[in-house]
Scaffold this active site. Structure first.
Site, PDB file in Angstrom:
ATOM      1  N   SER A   4       0.803  -1.360   0.008  1.00  0.00           N
ATOM      2  CA  SER A   4      -0.114  -0.213  -0.082  1.00  0.00           C
ATOM      3  C   SER A   4       0.913   1.251  -0.014  1.00  0.00           C
ATOM      4  O   SER A   4       1.368   1.638  -1.159  1.00  0.00           O
ATOM      5  CB  SER A   4      -1.130  -0.157   0.956  1.00  0.00           C
ATOM      6  OG  SER A   4      -0.771   0.264   2.273  1.00  0.00           O
TER       7      SER A   4
ATOM      8  N   HIS B 298      -3.703  -1.063  -3.696  1.00  0.00           N
ATOM      9  CA  HIS B 298      -5.350  -1.094  -3.600  1.00  0.00           C
ATOM     10  C   HIS B 298      -5.702   0.398  -3.446  1.00  0.00           C
ATOM     11  O   HIS B 298      -4.785   1.080  -2.927  1.00  0.00           O
ATOM     12  CB  HIS B 298      -5.393  -2.139  -2.198  1.00  0.00           C
ATOM     13  CG  HIS B 298      -4.843  -1.368  -1.171  1.00  0.00           C
ATOM     14  ND1 HIS B 298      -5.550  -0.438  -0.308  1.00  0.00           N
ATOM     15  CD2 HIS B 298      -3.778  -2.048  -0.379  1.00  0.00           C
ATOM     16  CE1 HIS B 298      -4.920  -0.207   0.845  1.00  0.00           C
ATOM     17  NE2 HIS B 298      -3.813  -1.158   0.766  1.00  0.00           N
TER      18      HIS B 298
END
Lengths: 73, 249
Positions: free
Chosen positions: B128, B151
């Site tokens: 991330s 994501h």
């Protein structure tokens, strides 16, 4: 027990203030170290916070070592 | 100095048996407080190393059992590295699960604006918010088995106004996308495709790119480990010093 919530875990199960006070960053011979105070009020080295790779090779401060604090307390 | 002291002491062993205990305990104290003259390490290394590990901590302090990277530690270190003329290059080692978006972007911006050559390696995971940090360096490496999860931005915590929060999150996500596409070879379209892909992560959207996949999509420059990373960093340092010499001439 299952909690269905969007709240972060640390907001629901909050840690005691005392837990935070155990750890701190000290400067020891010019090297920043993350230390934890144990029951005898000695500092145990948890992490070397320096960016200089040679500090990690110095055997005066390895993670897990205990720095005596007796003279100060 | 203290070696000599020890030798003398053991020489006088028979005569001063009872006294022996005291000075050694005292000496231990002196050593532990760092007051003896221990040999200094020969030279300062010209390459410094920054490890971004565990969670990237934001405004909320995580409980001490979590391994965290705190921006209040990293940023002063980066300032010191920028200011110290002896330091010529910086190696960034990443093994992070991600964490606070603002703190992660702050570290990424600081790294990308550093005037000294920087090389990053993703070992294990650079998930991330670790993605912008990995691409912020001049050159990036990923270990063959390392993974990066891409994501959408999520939020945990109190949501007061849903539409406003949604808009805010969307803007925050754009910041991440803009940073990543600006500092790597990945196109905005590919990055968004990876970000919103379905079926890769169980019941969640996003993609987990492993080693060579990250290089193929243009996110990371090369697959490699510590050897390649240091070689590249030394090349960049040399290039930089040549450039400086040319400027002087």
């Amino acid at each position: 027990m299952i909690l269905y919530t969007t709240m972060p875990q640390e907001l629901i199960f909050q840690t005691e203030e005392l837990e935070y006070e155990k750890q701190k960053v000290i400067e020891y011979e010019g090297v920043p170290l993350l230390v934890e105070m144990n029951e005898n009020h000695d500092f145990r080295i948890l992490r070397i916070m320096s960016s200089d790779p040679s500090h990690y090779m110095d055997d005066r401060f390895c993670p897990g070592m205990i720095l005596s604090n007796r003279l100060y307390s | 100095m203290d070696k000599e002291f020890v030798r003398n002491e053991s020489g006088n062993e028979e005569q001063e048996q009872p006294k022996e205990d005291k000075p050694s305990a005292l000496m231990e104290k002196i050593q532990q407080l760092g007051q003896t003259n221990v040999p200094q390490l020969s030279q300062d290394s010209k390459i410094h190393c920054l490890t971004i590990i565990g969670q990237i901590e934001g405004h909320l302090q995580l409980p001490p059992q979590n391994k965290t990277t705190k921006y209040e530690h990293i940023i002063p270190q980066l300032v010191a590295i920028e200011q110290n003329p002896k330091i010529e290059g910086l190696l960034v080692i990443l093994n992070t699960v991600g964490g606070d978006v603002e703190a992660g972007l702050a570290i990424s911006e600081m790294l990308s604006s550093l005037s000294k050559p920087t090389v990053s390696i993703v070992l294990g995971g650079g998930h991330s918010i670790g993605v912008p940090i990995a691409v912020s360096c001049d050159y990036s490496f990923i270990a063959e088995t390392a993974t990066m999860t891409i994501h959408p931005i999520r939020l945990t915590g109190l949501v007061i106004g849903v539409p406003q929060t949604f808009e805010y999150l969307d803007k925050m996500q754009d910041r991440v996308i803009r940073f990543v596409t600006k500092h790597s070879n990945i196109s905005e379209e590919t990055f968004k495709d990876l970000m919103f892909a379905k079926g890769n992560l169980t019941r969640d959207i996003g993609t987990n790119v492993i080693g060579i996949d990250a290089v193929n999509s243009g996110l990371i420059d090369d697959v490699g480990g510590i050897g390649q990373a240091l070689k590249k960093l030394n090349e960049l340092i040399e290039l930089k010093s040549e450039e400086n010499e040319r400027l002087v001439q």
